[in-house]
Scaffold this motif. Structure first.
Motif, PDB file in Angstrom:
ATOM      1  N   PHE A  15       0.827  -1.207   0.000  1.00 16.80           N
ATOM      2  CA  PHE A  15       0.000   0.000   0.000  1.00 16.80           C
ATOM      3  C   PHE A  15       0.861   1.256   0.000  1.00 16.80           C
ATOM      4  CE2 PHE A  15      -2.191   3.316   2.459  1.00 16.80           C
ATOM      5  CZ  PHE A  15      -3.321   3.494   1.684  1.00 16.80           C
ATOM      6  N   PHE A  16       1.826   1.328   0.903  1.00 18.09           N
ATOM      7  CA  PHE A  16       2.681   2.508   0.967  1.00 18.09           C
ATOM      8  C   PHE A  16       3.645   2.571  -0.219  1.00 18.09           C
ATOM      9  CE2 PHE A  16       1.316   2.507   5.414  1.00 18.09           C
ATOM     10  CZ  PHE A  16       1.096   3.862   5.620  1.00 18.09           C
ATOM     11  N   SER A  17       4.063   1.413  -0.718  1.00 19.27           N
ATOM     12  CA  SER A  17       4.948   1.418  -1.887  1.00 19.27           C
ATOM     13  C   SER A  17       4.244   2.004  -3.106  1.00 19.27           C
ATOM     14  CB  SER A  17       5.421  -0.003  -2.194  1.00 19.27           C
ATOM     15  OG  SER A  17       6.133  -0.538  -1.103  1.00 19.27           O
ATOM     16  N   PHE A  18       2.950   1.695  -3.254  1.00 20.79           N
ATOM     17  CA  PHE A  18       2.186   2.235  -4.384  1.00 20.79           C
ATOM     18  C   PHE A  18       2.119   3.754  -4.319  1.00 20.79           C
ATOM     19  CE2 PHE A  18      -1.978   3.824  -5.771  1.00 20.79           C
ATOM     20  CZ  PHE A  18      -1.907   3.536  -7.122  1.00 20.79           C
ATOM     21  N   PHE A  19       1.847   4.318  -3.161  1.00 22.95           N
ATOM     22  CA  PHE A  19       1.746   5.770  -3.039  1.00 22.95           C
ATOM     23  C   PHE A  19       3.111   6.440  -3.174  1.00 22.95           C
ATOM     24  CE2 PHE A  19      -2.392   4.764  -1.302  1.00 22.95           C
ATOM     25  CZ  PHE A  19      -3.165   5.831  -1.739  1.00 22.95           C
TER      26      PHE A  19
ATOM     27  N   LEU B  55       5.552   5.349  -5.160  1.00 18.97           N
ATOM     28  CA  LEU B  55       5.829   5.363  -6.599  1.00 18.97           C
ATOM     29  C   LEU B  55       4.948   6.376  -7.329  1.00 18.97           C
ATOM     30  CD1 LEU B  55       6.188   1.527  -7.282  1.00 18.97           C
ATOM     31  CD2 LEU B  55       8.019   3.224  -7.120  1.00 18.97           C
ATOM     32  N   ALA B  56       3.706   6.552  -6.861  1.00 21.40           N
ATOM     33  CA  ALA B  56       2.793   7.511  -7.489  1.00 21.40           C
ATOM     34  C   ALA B  56       3.003   8.932  -6.995  1.00 21.40           C
ATOM     35  CB  ALA B  56       1.344   7.096  -7.232  1.00 21.40           C
ATOM     36  N   GLU B  57       3.891   9.120  -6.039  1.00 23.79           N
ATOM     37  CA  GLU B  57       4.185  10.437  -5.465  1.00 23.79           C
ATOM     38  C   GLU B  57       2.917  11.099  -4.930  1.00 23.79           C
ATOM     39  OE1 GLU B  57       6.238  12.757  -8.343  1.00 23.79           O
ATOM     40  OE2 GLU B  57       8.026  11.482  -8.355  1.00 23.79           O
TER      41      GLU B  57
ATOM     42  N   ARG C 296      -4.424  11.139   1.987  1.00 27.73           N
ATOM     43  CA  ARG C 296      -5.475  11.856   1.267  1.00 27.73           C
ATOM     44  C   ARG C 296      -6.722  11.005   1.109  1.00 27.73           C
ATOM     45  NH1 ARG C 296      -3.299  14.420  -4.159  1.00 27.73           N
ATOM     46  NH2 ARG C 296      -5.442  15.199  -4.121  1.00 27.73           N
ATOM     47  N   LEU C 297      -6.567   9.691   1.274  1.00 31.19           N
ATOM     48  CA  LEU C 297      -7.740   8.821   1.205  1.00 31.19           C
ATOM     49  C   LEU C 297      -8.701   9.063   2.353  1.00 31.19           C
ATOM     50  CD1 LEU C 297      -6.142   5.414   0.164  1.00 31.19           C
ATOM     51  CD2 LEU C 297      -7.522   6.921  -1.246  1.00 31.19           C
ATOM     52  N   LEU C 298      -8.204   9.640   3.432  1.00 36.50           N
ATOM     53  CA  LEU C 298      -9.069   9.897   4.581  1.00 36.50           C
ATOM     54  C   LEU C 298     -10.011  11.070   4.339  1.00 36.50           C
ATOM     55  CD1 LEU C 298      -6.406   9.469   7.416  1.00 36.50           C
ATOM     56  CD2 LEU C 298      -8.000   7.756   6.523  1.00 36.50           C
ATOM     57  N   VAL C 299      -9.694  11.940   3.359  1.00 39.08           N
ATOM     58  CA  VAL C 299     -10.536  13.094   3.031  1.00 39.08           C
ATOM     59  C   VAL C 299     -11.327  12.753   1.773  1.00 39.08           C
ATOM     60  CG1 VAL C 299     -10.590  15.562   2.531  1.00 39.08           C
ATOM     61  CG2 VAL C 299      -8.805  14.613   4.017  1.00 39.08           C
ATOM     62  N   PRO C 300     -12.658  12.794   1.815  1.00 38.20           N
ATOM     63  CA  PRO C 300     -13.454  12.410   0.636  1.00 38.20           C
ATOM     64  C   PRO C 300     -13.188  13.322  -0.558  1.00 38.20           C
ATOM     65  CG  PRO C 300     -14.817  12.486   2.613  1.00 38.20           C
ATOM     66  CD  PRO C 300     -13.494  13.092   2.981  1.00 38.20           C
ATOM     67  N   PHE C 301     -13.141  12.736  -1.754  1.00 37.60           N
ATOM     68  CA  PHE C 301     -13.017  13.416  -3.044  1.00 37.60           C
ATOM     69  C   PHE C 301     -11.748  14.261  -3.141  1.00 37.60           C
ATOM     70  CE2 PHE C 301     -17.590  12.839  -2.363  1.00 37.60           C
ATOM     71  CZ  PHE C 301     -17.895  12.066  -3.472  1.00 37.60           C
ATOM     72  N   GLN C 302     -10.702  13.885  -2.390  1.00 38.87           N
ATOM     73  CA  GLN C 302      -9.421  14.551  -2.536  1.00 38.87           C
ATOM     74  C   GLN C 302      -8.545  13.847  -3.569  1.00 38.87           C
ATOM     75  OE1 GLN C 302      -8.027  17.385  -1.218  1.00 38.87           O
ATOM     76  NE2 GLN C 302     -10.091  17.841  -0.504  1.00 38.87           N
ATOM     77  N   LEU C 303      -8.668  12.545  -3.636  1.00 44.31           N
ATOM     78  CA  LEU C 303      -7.876  11.786  -4.596  1.00 44.31           C
ATOM     79  C   LEU C 303      -8.579  11.684  -5.941  1.00 44.31           C
ATOM     80  CD1 LEU C 303      -5.177  10.301  -4.715  1.00 44.31           C
ATOM     81  CD2 LEU C 303      -6.388   8.185  -4.186  1.00 44.31           C
TER      82      LEU C 303
END
Length: 276
Positions: free
Chosen positions: A53-57, A59-61, A66-73
């Motif tokens: 999970f953390f490796s994906f974010f 690599l995606a920088e 931000r997943l904790l805030v709705p409609f931020q991602l």
């Protein structure tokens, strides 16, 4: 200073012991000396998923929190605010059919009239909706005149039962002069006309006269007559579209005014529209 070095050595020693313990345990599991337990499988899967999970974010920088805030991602879904209106299209030979087009419908009547005039003069979409079968033949819509910029003003009379549109004849004449008239068939093409399929779609590149210098030239009188016919088809399609979108209208009157006398008899055309 020695105290800090001692703490670092202790942390490294504990970390080494942890890696050594884990390595030995994996070795015993791999060789079959130790059986897998449900606790070990659960913990291993949890830590491995968290690492991915953390490796994906990373690599995606992106910030994983931000997943904790709705409609931020991800952004909000876009809604289609267009509304369907009825527009009449013509095949250039007197036949018209109504079609539905989605537009950002204007609320003000004057702005809606201007919008309808623009849709009538817009190029055909040439889709399955606008190529409906009519009396067993394929309906081939043609490009009508875009005369929205020739509107001077429009107003309603008799409790919105009568619509009056005032046109600028000088602007209409300029639009008619620039309109690309359909090509007329010459004598050489008449021999091949018998073998043509009447339901075949029209080639829009060779259908219009614009951009060609070959073939016989038509007289100015014939060209003016064909331009008047194209304007008549445009106004008839416009009237039918206005009647469909303004149910309270009973009659439509077209007024033509300009600074210079026009070579096109717009008044006769207007009388013909009122008597249709």
């Amino acid at each position: 200073m020695n105290t800090h070095l001692q703490k670092i050595k202790e942390l490294l020693k504990n970390y080494w012991e942890f890696l050594k313990t884990v390595s030995i345990r994996f070795y015993k599991i791999g060789t079959g000396e130790t059986k897998l337990t449900l606790d070990f499988i659960f913990l291993f899967g949890s830590w491995f998923s968290l690492l991915l999970f953390f490796s994906f974010f990373i690599l995606a920088e992106q910030n994983p929190f931000r997943l904790l805030v709705p409609f931020q991602l991800y952004s909000y879904p876009s809604f289609d605010h267009r509304e369907p209106i009825i527009i009449y299209i013509s095949n250039g030979e007197g036949e018209q059919i109504p079609i539905h087009r989605k537009v950002l419908k204007q609320e003000e009547p004057t702005a809606l009239i201007y919008q309808i005039v623009g849709e009538v003069g817009a190029p055909p979409y040439f889709d399955s909706v606008e190529a409906l079968a009519k009396d067993g033949k394929l309906f081939s819509p043609k490009k009508l005149l875009d005369i929205r910029f020739a509107i001077k003003q429009s107003w309603f009379l008799n409790q919105n039962q009568k619509l009056v549109i005032d046109w600028n004849t000088n602007r209409l004449e300029s639009i008619m002069e620039k309109y690309r008239l359909p090509r007329t068939k010459s004598e050489d093409d008449s021999a091949d006309a018998e073998d043509e399929n009447s339901n075949a779609p029209v080639d829009t590149i060779t259908y219009y006269t614009g951009g060609t210098e070959t073939g016989p030239k038509e007289s100015e009188e014939v060209l003016n007559k064909r331009r008047i016919q194209a304007m008549d088809q445009t106004l008839r399609a416009l009237n039918a579209s206005l009647f469909e979108n303004f149910k309270e209208i009973k009659t439509i009157e077209h007024k033509f005014s300009g600074e210079l006398p026009s070579k096109y008899n717009f008044e006769t055309m207007a009388n013909g529209l009122q008597n249709q």
